[in-house]
Write a protein that holds these residues in place. Structure first.
Motif, mmCIF file in Angstrom:
data_model
loop_
_atom_site.group_PDB
_atom_site.id
_atom_site.type_symbol
_atom_site.label_atom_id
_atom_site.label_comp_id
_atom_site.label_asym_id
_atom_site.label_seq_id
_atom_site.Cartn_x
_atom_site.Cartn_y
_atom_site.Cartn_z
ATOM 1 N N ASN A 87 8.051 4.195 3.042
ATOM 2 C CA ASN A 87 7.824 4.415 4.453
ATOM 3 C C ASN A 87 9.141 4.500 5.164
ATOM 4 O OD1 ASN A 87 4.945 3.814 4.044
ATOM 5 N ND2 ASN A 87 5.835 1.833 3.525
ATOM 6 N N MET A 88 9.316 5.551 5.794
ATOM 7 C CA MET A 88 10.527 5.799 6.541
ATOM 8 C C MET A 88 11.731 5.843 5.636
ATOM 9 S SD MET A 88 9.873 3.778 9.991
ATOM 10 C CE MET A 88 11.198 4.565 10.874
ATOM 11 N N TYR A 92 0.830 -1.198 0.000
ATOM 12 C CA TYR A 92 0.000 0.000 0.000
ATOM 13 C C TYR A 92 0.862 1.244 0.000
ATOM 14 C CZ TYR A 92 -3.770 -3.146 1.068
ATOM 15 O OH TYR A 92 -4.680 -4.146 1.010
ATOM 16 N N ASN A 93 0.244 2.301 -0.337
ATOM 17 C CA ASN A 93 0.925 3.586 -0.319
ATOM 18 C C ASN A 93 0.538 4.358 0.921
ATOM 19 O OD1 ASN A 93 0.387 3.003 -3.476
ATOM 20 N ND2 ASN A 93 2.364 3.907 -3.063
ATOM 21 N N TRP A 94 1.519 4.695 1.675
ATOM 22 C CA TRP A 94 1.272 5.378 2.932
ATOM 23 C C TRP A 94 1.913 6.740 2.920
ATOM 24 C CZ3 TRP A 94 -2.074 2.825 5.884
ATOM 25 C CH2 TRP A 94 -2.147 1.443 5.774
ATOM 26 N N ALA A 100 -7.557 4.032 5.987
ATOM 27 C CA ALA A 100 -6.609 3.100 6.603
ATOM 28 C C ALA A 100 -5.394 3.854 7.132
ATOM 29 C CB ALA A 100 -6.169 2.067 5.566
ATOM 30 N N THR A 101 -4.956 3.457 8.274
ATOM 31 C CA THR A 101 -3.747 4.046 8.854
ATOM 32 C C THR A 101 -2.874 2.939 9.413
ATOM 33 O OG1 THR A 101 -4.663 4.314 11.072
ATOM 34 C CG2 THR A 101 -4.971 6.129 9.529
ATOM 35 N N LYS A 102 -1.669 3.314 9.656
ATOM 36 C CA LYS A 102 -0.809 2.361 10.347
ATOM 37 C C LYS A 102 0.204 3.115 11.209
ATOM 38 C CE LYS A 102 2.958 1.645 7.010
ATOM 39 N NZ LYS A 102 3.724 0.654 6.252
ATOM 40 N N ARG A 129 -0.912 7.337 7.080
ATOM 41 C CA ARG A 129 -2.266 7.140 6.587
ATOM 42 C C ARG A 129 -2.189 6.794 5.114
ATOM 43 N NH1 ARG A 129 -3.377 11.350 3.440
ATOM 44 N NH2 ARG A 129 -2.595 13.435 3.924
ATOM 45 N N CYS A 130 -3.256 6.268 4.620
ATOM 46 C CA CYS A 130 -3.274 5.893 3.212
ATOM 47 C C CYS A 130 -3.134 7.149 2.354
ATOM 48 C CB CYS A 130 -4.577 5.168 2.863
ATOM 49 S SG CYS A 130 -4.671 4.684 1.118
#
Length: 369
Positions: free
Chosen positions: A368-369, A136-138, A168-170, A157-158
């Motif tokens: 991410n990161m 996914y793209n965050w 969606a979040t993570k 978040r998405c």
DNA sequence: ATTATTTGACCGGC
DNA sequence: GCCGGTCAAATAAT
């Protein structure tokens, strides 16, 4: 319904057949000069098939229980989720947040619904930098030092939150004990076309996943240690519905792909009867979920079960194995072509905004990161 | 120009 | 008031 039942049966059969097939091939090649890791992988694959078969059976069992009205289960969950996240203001200003009752209401509702929690914990050899590329793209929207934690927690978040209303979040938290491990907590399922893309692939790019972005939380554990044997480490999935405490799904299975399954598993749209498609959605995702980056750029990637052939037909390099892992975990586990049909209309939420299918490579390139 | 990340401020729950 | 989660302006990257 009926179809879904048969469909699950097909999955079940195919998992078993597949497991047997792999076992057979492993037996045939028992003396072949494969590295121990490779054999491990194959064994893991076999176990995975059995685990999944069991999962299906267990799920069916619990479903029929719920259908007997003795307990609240996924059905109850669905009824708890009548709101559409799409209706939420796309770009809530702070003032809006404070004054928009509807939003607040939804927010509260979401909170209470967040009572039910999924936890997936998996340790596996990613071979990638960090815990990323979950398909996914965050977009990172925050970082916070957490009391007592050595490392800050990052919030994502998405990417398609605004354009597609995907909530969606993570959260990503580096482990204190082992800095190579990241705990990733997912909240809310993807309602974006990418989430769907992960499911819908390859032949029906415009099919969409269900929408309900309700409460769920999944936790992954990622490690970047270099040890193939960690691949397939048992992970557990626990699903709690705290509100009524109805549902608990403790089970284990040995494939990282189940992380994706769990992540995508909560397809509880209020409008559709869910008991059957619930599990179906697990496996749709499971089958087609492109967990590795390379898949993002292969819109027509044929998802077939040839990956294992690669294992058998040539010596394996590290990258091969990584690749196998990625494909294995995302597609091979239940690769049967007929599963591609699985996105039957009943799985599509009619409210989904079908307007944004345009992914620019840039968007897909988010990291991410 | 557009999109992503950083980071201090803000907010709500406890 | 503390803490975790989120926002959004500033900044960086593309």
């Amino acid at each position: 319904m009926e179809n879904a039942g048969r469909w699950e049966q097909n999955i079940l059969i195919n998992e078993l057949v597949q497991g047997m097939e792999v076992a057979r091939r492993l037996k045939a090649d028992l003396n072949a000069p494969y590295p121990a890791d490779t054999k491990d992988l194959l064994l893991q694959r076999i176990l995975s098939s059995y685990e999944k078969a069991l999962l299906i059976l267990r799920w069916n069992a619990s479903t029929s229980e719920s259908q007997n009205m003795t307990q609240a289960t996924a059905t109850a969950t669905a009824t708890l989720l009548p709101e559409s996240p799409i209706s939420i203001s796309a770009s809530p200003l702070r003032e809006d947040r404070d004054h928009n009752q509807e939003f607040k209401h939804d927010s509260k509702k979401r909170k209470t619904m967040d009572k039910w929690v999924d936890q997936v914990r998996v340790s596996f050899e990613s071979g990638l930098e960090g815990p990323h590329e979950d398909g996914y793209n965050w977009r990172k929207y925050g970082q916070k030092d957490i009391l007592g934690a050595k490392y800050p927690r990052s919030y994502y978040r998405c990417t398609f939150r605004n354009t597609q209303g995907c909530w969606a979040t993570k959260q990503v938290q580096r482990s204190d004990e082992d800095p190579t491990i990241f705990d990733i907590t997912y909240k809310g399922r993807h309602t974006c076309s990418q989430g769907n893309k992960a499911v819908a692939q390859p032949k029906s790019p415009d099919k969409h996943d269900k929408l309900q972005c309700h409460s769920n939380e999944i936790q992954h554990r990622h490690t970047s240690e270099e040890s193939l044997t960690t691949f397939g480490t048992i992970m557990t999935v626990k699903r709690d519905m705290v509100g009524n405490g109805e549902m608990e799904y403790p089970f284990t299975f040995p494939s990282t792909s189940f992380g994706s399954i769990a992540q995508e598993s909560h397809s509880l749209i209020p409008s559709a009867p869910e008991n059957d498609s619930f599990l179906s959605s697990h496996f749709q995702t499971h089958l087609l979920y492109p967990s590795m980056q390379e898949f993002k750029y292969l819109p027509s990637m044929p998802f077939q079960m040839n990956e294992l052939d690669g294992i058998y037909n040539r010596p394996l390099s590290e990258s091969d194995i990584t690749e196998i892992i990625s494909t294995n975990t995302s597609t091979t586990n239940s690769p049967v072509p007929e599963f591609n049909f699985s996105l039957d209309p009943v799985d599509i939420d009619p409210n989904f905004p079908m307007n944004s299918l345009d992914f620019s490579p840039r968007e897909l390139n988010n990291k991410n990161m």
